[in-house]
Design a protein around this motif. Structure first.
Motif, PDB file in Angstrom:
ATOM      1  N   UNK A   1      -1.626  -8.994  -3.315  1.00 41.16           N
ATOM      2  CA  UNK A   1      -2.707  -8.463  -2.471  1.00 41.16           C
ATOM      3  C   UNK A   1      -3.152  -7.057  -2.862  1.00 41.16           C
ATOM      4  N   UNK A   2      -2.343  -6.339  -3.636  1.00 39.49           N
ATOM      5  CA  UNK A   2      -2.763  -5.013  -4.092  1.00 39.49           C
ATOM      6  C   UNK A   2      -3.719  -5.138  -5.283  1.00 39.49           C
ATOM      7  N   UNK A   3      -3.382  -5.976  -6.237  1.00 36.70           N
ATOM      8  CA  UNK A   3      -4.254  -6.189  -7.398  1.00 36.70           C
ATOM      9  C   UNK A   3      -5.586  -6.809  -6.944  1.00 36.70           C
ATOM     10  N   UNK A   4      -5.520  -7.644  -5.900  1.00 35.01           N
ATOM     11  CA  UNK A   4      -6.720  -8.339  -5.405  1.00 35.01           C
ATOM     12  C   UNK A   4      -7.307  -7.652  -4.173  1.00 35.01           C
ATOM     13  N   UNK A   5      -6.962  -6.399  -3.916  1.00 33.70           N
ATOM     14  CA  UNK A   5      -7.339  -5.727  -2.674  1.00 33.70           C
ATOM     15  C   UNK A   5      -8.852  -5.612  -2.517  1.00 33.70           C
TER      16      UNK A   5
ATOM     17  N   UNK B   1      -1.083  -1.670 -15.043  1.00 37.63           N
ATOM     18  CA  UNK B   1      -0.381  -0.546 -15.679  1.00 37.63           C
ATOM     19  C   UNK B   1       0.880  -1.038 -16.391  1.00 37.63           C
ATOM     20  N   UNK B   2       1.221  -0.385 -17.465  1.00 31.61           N
ATOM     21  CA  UNK B   2       2.362  -0.809 -18.282  1.00 31.61           C
ATOM     22  C   UNK B   2       3.655  -0.880 -17.471  1.00 31.61           C
TER      23      UNK B   2
ATOM     24  N   UNK C   1       0.814  -1.210   0.000  1.00 33.48           N
ATOM     25  CA  UNK C   1       0.000   0.000   0.000  1.00 33.48           C
ATOM     26  C   UNK C   1       0.852   1.266   0.000  1.00 33.48           C
ATOM     27  N   UNK C   2       1.998   1.186   0.619  1.00 33.17           N
ATOM     28  CA  UNK C   2       2.892   2.339   0.695  1.00 33.17           C
ATOM     29  C   UNK C   2       4.101   2.113  -0.225  1.00 33.17           C
ATOM     30  N   UNK C   3       5.001   3.056  -0.245  1.00 31.68           N
ATOM     31  CA  UNK C   3       6.290   2.846  -0.923  1.00 31.68           C
ATOM     32  C   UNK C   3       7.344   2.902   0.174  1.00 31.68           C
TER      33      UNK C   3
ATOM     34  N   UNK D   1      -5.035   4.043  -7.304  1.00 28.84           N
ATOM     35  CA  UNK D   1      -3.936   4.858  -6.794  1.00 28.84           C
ATOM     36  C   UNK D   1      -2.754   3.977  -6.382  1.00 28.84           C
ATOM     37  N   UNK D   2      -3.058   2.864  -5.718  1.00 20.97           N
ATOM     38  CA  UNK D   2      -2.004   1.962  -5.257  1.00 20.97           C
ATOM     39  C   UNK D   2      -1.232   1.385  -6.442  1.00 20.97           C
ATOM     40  N   UNK D   3      -1.941   0.968  -7.494  1.00 18.58           N
ATOM     41  CA  UNK D   3      -1.282   0.387  -8.669  1.00 18.58           C
ATOM     42  C   UNK D   3      -0.474   1.440  -9.418  1.00 18.58           C
ATOM     43  N   UNK D   4      -0.980   2.655  -9.463  1.00 16.22           N
ATOM     44  CA  UNK D   4      -0.217   3.732 -10.107  1.00 16.22           C
ATOM     45  C   UNK D   4       1.077   4.015  -9.353  1.00 16.22           C
ATOM     46  N   UNK D   5       1.034   3.923  -8.014  1.00 18.39           N
ATOM     47  CA  UNK D   5       2.209   4.220  -7.185  1.00 18.39           C
ATOM     48  C   UNK D   5       3.208   3.072  -7.133  1.00 18.39           C
ATOM     49  N   UNK D   6       2.770   1.892  -7.528  1.00 21.21           N
ATOM     50  CA  UNK D   6       3.586   0.688  -7.334  1.00 21.21           C
ATOM     51  C   UNK D   6       4.915   0.816  -8.077  1.00 21.21           C
TER      52      UNK D   6
END
Length: 831
Positions: free
Chosen positions: A561-565, A621-622, A384-386, A536-541
């Motif tokens: 777990x982020x894609x399946x959140x 995302x690409x 969830x974070x970086x 937002x999480x996927x964009x920040x990943x």
């Protein structure tokens, strides 16, 4: 006559000698005596345990358990696992002694001995073990119980059946002397048991040094039954308490023959008439010394939350949690324990109990918490974070969130051991109970991810009300039944509702407010909100989600777990379709009558579900696709990674197909589909199954595709629609009309894809044959897709039972949070 008398005398002497054998003192003179509830002896020379019995036909509790387990969540044989709790007694017949389990499921609670005997003789008892009298003295007898202690009392071989054929190897099994212990109210025995066989399953091979020999330690407890001063509390399905039940054949004809009592600890006020009082004896829990810090402190803090509930019930210092005394045995019945259990993979935690089957009194609470669960929450926070901005030291917020979840988990499992069931309706009511399964509340603040309120702190309002109902100590002149009913009515007025397991699972259940791992007052609104968070999480990943020096392929474990959140929130939203608002209403209470979820809410839920499966929301995302290379040596795929059809390479399509499959299988669940048909039949203004099918098909037709990747995901969604309808048509659990409307949906798919206004099997077959003729060329992926769908549906109608369709890949593991694979793809114990 004299010869006959002599013969009888000799026979009597022989029988007497055979029965008397040696005295106990001479038999045990070289053995180590263990004094306690049952005195017993350890014979080190022979490796045997001899039990001394003074009171035959006296009932006691027998519990078996595992003190050293296997370490596999999938097999389910963990350290500290409790077995069944049974009332037993020793009975002697000549030279034999039998351990007998009376049948307490069928009784006659009566003063009439003949009535009691009639019921007792009507139902079978169970003789669990048989022994020979080895010695006797002064009314006491001695028996060798070694064979019982070395048997598979816990049923380990049965649990291993899916992993191979195993049986006890007596040559590799022996008594475990360090755990031969005795106390005034309980006698404890233990043995090392080895099971040998041929391993066929991967789970057992992964956790044993030699899979042909599986060695555990099995524990046996003989426990004194509680005295008769405990007051059972009549069960109420609205209370949230687990129950014991039996049939009482002495019940008057006009009353219910089935009796149920709530399961709870014994707790009494020193001053019953006082609004606040110390208890006669507090409930004490002890935390495993083997839990490391800061884990141990978090476990203690979370368990202590329950003192808030007991204070609300009028008790001061009634619930105490401390570290386990040094040298104490967690399986000792005198200790309520919170045990830290290690496994090779993350898995469920449990709240178990040793309970008196006669009354429902909880004698011992036993919590087992899986140690890898906290790492899963750390992993979720990591995604969830970086958190690795500096490359090495993780952001402290990760550990903070993981420990917050651990406190809640400790409170949750302890809640089971004080008698409470799951309450999955509390998340819509401002987190009113720790007995729900909480998903971390992920918020967007100023456009950034915030975990400030990820997990709640402390006991909820429903928990306090439930403990008051279960443990309130009423003065003698108070009508207890009336007072308890008033407490329930107070909960109803405060809208503190209780809905438990069967009503809350995504498969087949219909309650729109009771779900696992969800948040928010509205499951649909929360799903839509969570989709924004997910984007937002996927964009920040980025690579900053893993530490410096970690293989880039390890990003996938954090990504899953982020894609399946949103996986659990969509499970909640789908229950709005064909849903019904209801509670466990009793005649005369103030709870509302059940009602069907209004059409507008159902349509909103379907819109939210269709939004989940748009190509834009299924696509990665690409930059993520570019970041994740094939797995390096020593870091192969696992249950924590996505399944793939691309070999070693990351598969950017299969996870989206998996989500689309889940959504379609939930929507076209046979029970849900049948409810939709019937709700439409009873109210033409409601949304029916055929309306749902039509809306899904139109939504898929109108899905925009920015590129070939999105077009491929759209085709995957349409294939899953086809599979969902085919599975519904083939289901004997669905009504005939639901199956008919599924068939109609398939007909419309072919008509839509082929351009036919009306589906005709003969004409469709002709068109498929023409498309397969020599010289016919396809016009790219879309034509191939249309032909595939049309061909599969035509073949399906020709022989619906034999058509083999390719299923979507199963998702990575989910529950316990990071899915119960069965969902997606006990009251002895609760998870």
């Amino acid at each position: 006559m004299l010869r006959k008398t002599l013969t009888i005398t000799v026979l009597c002497l022989v029988v007497s000698t055979a029965f008397a054998q040696k005295s106990i003192s001479s038999m045990t003179k070289d053995m180590v005596k263990k004094e306690g509830y049952f005195d017993y002896y350890w014979d080190e020379k022979t490796g045997k345990v001899w039990l001394e019995i003074e009171d035959l036909n006296k009932e006691f509790l027998y519990v078996n358990s595992l003190s050293a387990g296997i370490g596999s969540n999938d097999i389910g044989l963990d350290r500290g696992q409790l077995g069944s709790t049974r009332i037993v007694e020793f009975r002697r017949v000549g030279p034999k002694v039998m351990l007998v389990q009376p049948n307490y499921s069928y009784r006659a609670v009566s003063d009439n001995p003949d009535e009691i005997r009639a019921v007792k003789e009507a139902f079978a008892e169970s003789v669990l073990q048989g022994f020979k009298v080895g010695a006797e003295s002064n009314g006491k007898i001695l028996i060798d119980i070694t064979s019982m202690l070395l048997s598979d009392a816990h049923g380990v071989a049965g649990r291993l059946r899916g992993q191979g054929s195993y049986r006890v190897d007596g040559n590799r099994s022996a008594i475990y002397p360090p755990m031969l212990k005795n106390f005034p109210k309980n006698s404890e025995f233990e043995a090392t048991i080895t099971f040998t066989g041929n391993a066929t399953g991967g789970f057992i091979r992964s956790v044993t040094p030699t899979s042909s020999a599986v060695t555990v330690r099995m524990h046996h407890s003989f426990i004194e039954l509680p005295d008769a001063n405990y007051e059972p509390r009549k069960a109420d399905p609205r209370s949230g308490y687990g129950t014991i039940r039996f049939m009482d054949y002495a019940t008057p004809i006009q009353e219910n023959i089935v009796k149920q009592f709530s399961r709870r600890h014994r707790l009494e006020k020193k001053r019953p008439n006082a609004k606040m009082s110390d208890p006669v004896e507090p409930i004490r829990y002890y935390v495993d010394r083997g839990a490391p810090e800061p884990i141990k402190s978090a476990l203690i803090e979370g368990a202590r939350w329950w003192n808030q509930a007991f204070e609300a019930a009028g008790y001061r210092n009634a619930f105490i949690v401390e570290e386990m005394p040094e040298g104490a045995d967690p399986l000792d019945v005198r200790y309520n324990v919170i045990q830290w259990v290690h496994r090779s993979t993350r898995g469920w935690s449990y709240g178990s109990s040793v309970t008196d089957p006669r009354t429902g009194e909880i004698i011992k609470g036993h919590v087992s918490l899986g140690s890898l669960r906290v790492r899963q929450d750390f992993l979720i926070a990591q995604g969830l974070l970086t958190p690795y901005e500096n490359g090495t030291t993780p952001d402290p917020k990760l550990l903070k969130m993981a420990l917050a979840r651990l406190r809640q988990l400790s409170a949750h499992e302890v809640g089971h051991t004080i008698g409470l069931m799951h309450n999955y309706a509390s998340s819509v009511n401002d987190r009113a109970s720790v007995m729900d399964y909480p998903h971390p509340l992920i918020e967007l603040k100023g456009g950034e991810i915030s975990l400030d309120n990820a997990y709640d702190v402390g006991i909820g309002d429903w928990d306090k009300a439930a403990v008051t109902w279960g443990y309130q100590d009423f003065p003698d002149k108070v009508d207890e039944d009336k007072a308890l009913d008033e407490l329930i009515n107070d909960q109803i007025e405060r809208k503190l509702y209780f809905i438990t397991d069967a009503d809350s699972r995504p498969i087949g259940s219909s309650h729109p407010e009771a779900h696992l791992w969800d948040n928010g007052k509205s499951p649909v609104s929360e799903l839509n909100r969570l989709m924004e968070v997910r984007a937002k999480v996927l964009d920040n990943f980025s690579e900053k989600n893993i530490p410096m020096g970690a293989p880039m392929a390890k990003l996938e474990e954090v990504l899953v777990p982020m894609y399946m959140i949103h996986r659990y929130q969509l499970e909640g939203a789908v229950k709005v379709l064909g849903g019904t608002y209801y509670n466990y209403k009793m005649r005369g209470d103030a709870q509302p009558e059940q009602k069907v979820v209004p059409r507008a809410e159902q349509e909103g839920a379907l819109d939210a579900l269709l939004n989940v499966i748009t190509p834009n929301n299924l696509a990665f995302p690409d930059h993520i696709i570019a970041m994740i290379p094939p797995r390096p040596p020593g870091n192969g795929r696992s249950r924590e990674t996505f399944k793939a059809r691309t070999g070693l390479n990351f598969d950017p399509v299969a996870p989206g197909e998996t989500i689309a499959s889940a959504v379609m299988s939930f929507i076209f669940n046979p029970q849900r589909a049948t409810r939709l048909v019937q709700q439409k039949a009873m109210d033409s203004n409601q949304m029916g199954l055929i309306d749902v099918i039509d809306k899904i098909q139109k939504a898929i037709n109108n899905m925009s595709t920015e590129n070939g990747y999105h077009a491929e995901l759209k085709r995957a969604v349409e294939k899953q629609l086809m599979h969902g309808l085919m599975n519904l048509y083939n289901s004997n659990s669905a009504s005939g009309q639901a199956r008919a409307e599924a068939a109609q949906g398939l007909r419309l798919m072919v008509a839509n894809l082929s351009g036919m206004k009306n589906f005709d099997v003969t004409e469709a077959l002709k068109r498929v044959a023409e498309a397969m003729s020599p010289g016919v060329t396809t016009n790219g992926p879309e034509e191939a897709h249309k032909f595939y769908i049309s061909n599969m549906i035509v073949r399906f109608f020709n022989n619906p039972g034999d058509l083999k369709i390719q299923n979507a890949l199963s998702p990575p593991d989910g529950s316990p949070i990071g899915t119960d694979l069965q969902d997606w793809c006990s009251f002895g114990t609760y998870r």
